[in-house]
Design a protein around this motif. Structure first.
Motif, PDB file in Angstrom:
ATOM      1  N   PHE A  44       1.668 -53.594 -81.019  1.00 58.13           N
ATOM      2  CA  PHE A  44       0.685 -54.219 -80.126  1.00 58.13           C
ATOM      3  C   PHE A  44       1.276 -54.435 -78.734  1.00 58.13           C
ATOM      4  N   LEU A  45       2.565 -54.763 -78.694  1.00 61.05           N
ATOM      5  CA  LEU A  45       3.202 -55.051 -77.406  1.00 61.05           C
ATOM      6  C   LEU A  45       3.319 -53.826 -76.509  1.00 61.05           C
ATOM      7  N   CYS A  46       3.244 -52.651 -77.091  1.00 61.04           N
ATOM      8  CA  CYS A  46       3.332 -51.471 -76.211  1.00 61.04           C
ATOM      9  C   CYS A  46       2.052 -50.646 -76.278  1.00 61.04           C
ATOM     10  N   ALA A  47       0.942 -51.269 -76.682  1.00 61.58           N
ATOM     11  CA  ALA A  47      -0.342 -50.553 -76.749  1.00 61.58           C
ATOM     12  C   ALA A  47      -1.365 -51.215 -75.835  1.00 61.58           C
TER      13      ALA A  47
END
Lengths: 47, 384
Positions: A44-47
């Protein structure tokens, strides 16, 4: 998934052979859930 | 049985019929408002309300009360607490309280090979410290920061889950969740926050082999990311599509499509249908979309509704096209006429639910009275 930062229950169990069958039944779903939650958070942190 | 439970069952049935390929009793409606809209509509301060997620329920309730929808119409996706703890560079709250997404580079050009070899390890070791300044430190500090951020994230998601459940019960919404999972097209995850829009546009010309291999490597990761713990045929995994309209046809065909198609097929094999936000105009790729597994949900932003109905309407579930921009600029009658026009084209034979062409993100994105009028019109008139 081959990663240093994600472990399946089977991989964890192989590293911890002292775990009994009774313990496994209680532990496995919970332990796996935490790996899945952290995986989802990181993605989630890189999407 | 309470009235709300009966209403919820009726609305659930509308979406089950839609998904099962049956013609529902009426055109189902999914209103979609971002949490920022709901906060502003309730007259609350954007910064304060986003930090106090315990207090979001009455705020969301106001939107639920005033705008018709058959599914819960409000959702929150990105909240400030965990981004702030992590020192986020990719999601930053502006002075208005709105969380912005600046252009970032999480993956350096020289890190492509590491990503291709092990995408998840590369994300943890190289990408996260570039995107999050508080993770660019020693391992002890990093683990402390990560623990705080993960706690904040699970707290926020827990609050939202509780609020969603309460509102679904209170307003009798359908029990169908098209956001049950989330992932991206492999090319898009590499583009959005790993390489950034500018870099990927150069990479597709200078290092296409690396881009192709990276998209291929990201595919299993996206399938895993998009598969929730308990897949259901009536829920879906949300996949917002970004970069395809900005690519040349030959680049799309080589670099975007194969890994994306594998992702949707992989999700299907895991028991999840995909819910695609077909962002921008995909009309030149419409025949590709026809190849995706039957029953894929596609919400279109722009394009030709007649062509979409003709080419995709018998195989897939269609929504969108209703321009939020018209809700802002049109008269009430013009707005209602547009809804009639789209329903006339898209509703015959089923396989369609009414939705706007994008989420309404802020209060000034649309005229509130027009928005209510359109949703009420569809709710009262779009019967089969």
């Amino acid at each position: 998934m081959n990663s240093k930062y994600y472990q399946t229950w089977e991989e964890y169990k192989a590293e911890n052979p002292e775990i009994t069958e009774k313990q496994e039944q209680a532990m496995a779903p919970k332990m796996q859930t935490y790996d899945e939650m952290l995986f989802s958070f990181i993605m989630f942190l890189c999407a | 049985m309470t009235d709300m439970l009966a209403l919820s069952q009726e609305r659930t049935q509308l979406f089950h019929d839609l998904i099962d390929g049956k013609i529902p009793k009426k055109v189902p409606i999914s209103g979609s408002f971002a949490h920022e809209f709901a906060i502003q509509y309730a007259g609350k301060d954007l910064t304060e309300a986003q930090w106090d997620t315990d207090g979001l329920e009455p705020i969301f309730e106001k939107t639920c009360q005033d705008f018709y929808s058959d599914l819960l119409p409000v959702s929150a996706f990105r909240l400030p607490s965990f981004y702030k703890i992590l020192g986020s560079r990719n999601f930053v709250m502006g002075s208005s309280g709105f969380i912005q997404h600046p252009e970032v580079e999480g993956l350096a050009l020289e890190d492509y090979d590491a990503f291709i070899a092990s995408p998840f390890d590369c994300i943890v070791e190289r990408v996260l410290p570039k995107l999050y300044s508080k993770l660019d430190t020693d391992s002890t500090q990093k683990s402390m920061v990560m623990a705080k951020a993960f706690k904040a994230y699970t707290d926020e998601m827990g609050n939202l889950g509780r609020i969603y459940g309460n509102l679904i019960q209170k307003f009798g919404y359908g029990f169908v969740n098209f956001y049950s999972g989330f992932c991206e097209a492999p090319f898009d995850i590499i583009s959005d926050q790993l390489r950034g829009f500018k870099n990927i546009s150069i990479d597709v010309r200078r290092v296409p082999d690396k881009v192709e291999a990276a998209a291929e490597a990201a595919t299993p990761l996206m399938i895993k990311m998009g598969t929730p713990p308990n897949p259901s045929p009536y829920n879906a995994t949300f996949i917002p599509l970004h970069m395809a309209p900005y690519l040349r046809g030959k680049d799309f065909e080589r670099l975007y499509w194969p890994s994306f198609k594998k992702t949707v097929e992989g999700l299907k094999a895991n028991g999840m249908r995909s819910f695609l936000f077909v962002e921008n105009d995909w009309m030149r790729y419409i025949d590709y979309l026809a190849e995706l597994p039957e029953g894929t949900i596609m919400l279109f932003e722009y394009g030709d509704p007649k062509l979409v109905k003709e080419k995709l309407g018998k195989k897939h579930i269609i929504s969108g096209f209703y321009p939020v921009s018209l809700l802002k600029t049109g008269t009430k009658q013009q707005c209602i006429d547009k809804a009639k026009e789209l329903i006339d084209v898209l509703a015959p034979g089923g396989g369609y639910y009414f939705g706007f062409d994008k989420v309404i993100i802020t209060l000034d994105s649309a005229n509130v009275e027009n928005t209510k009028a359109v949703l009420d019109y569809v709710a009262e008139n779009a019967n089969y």
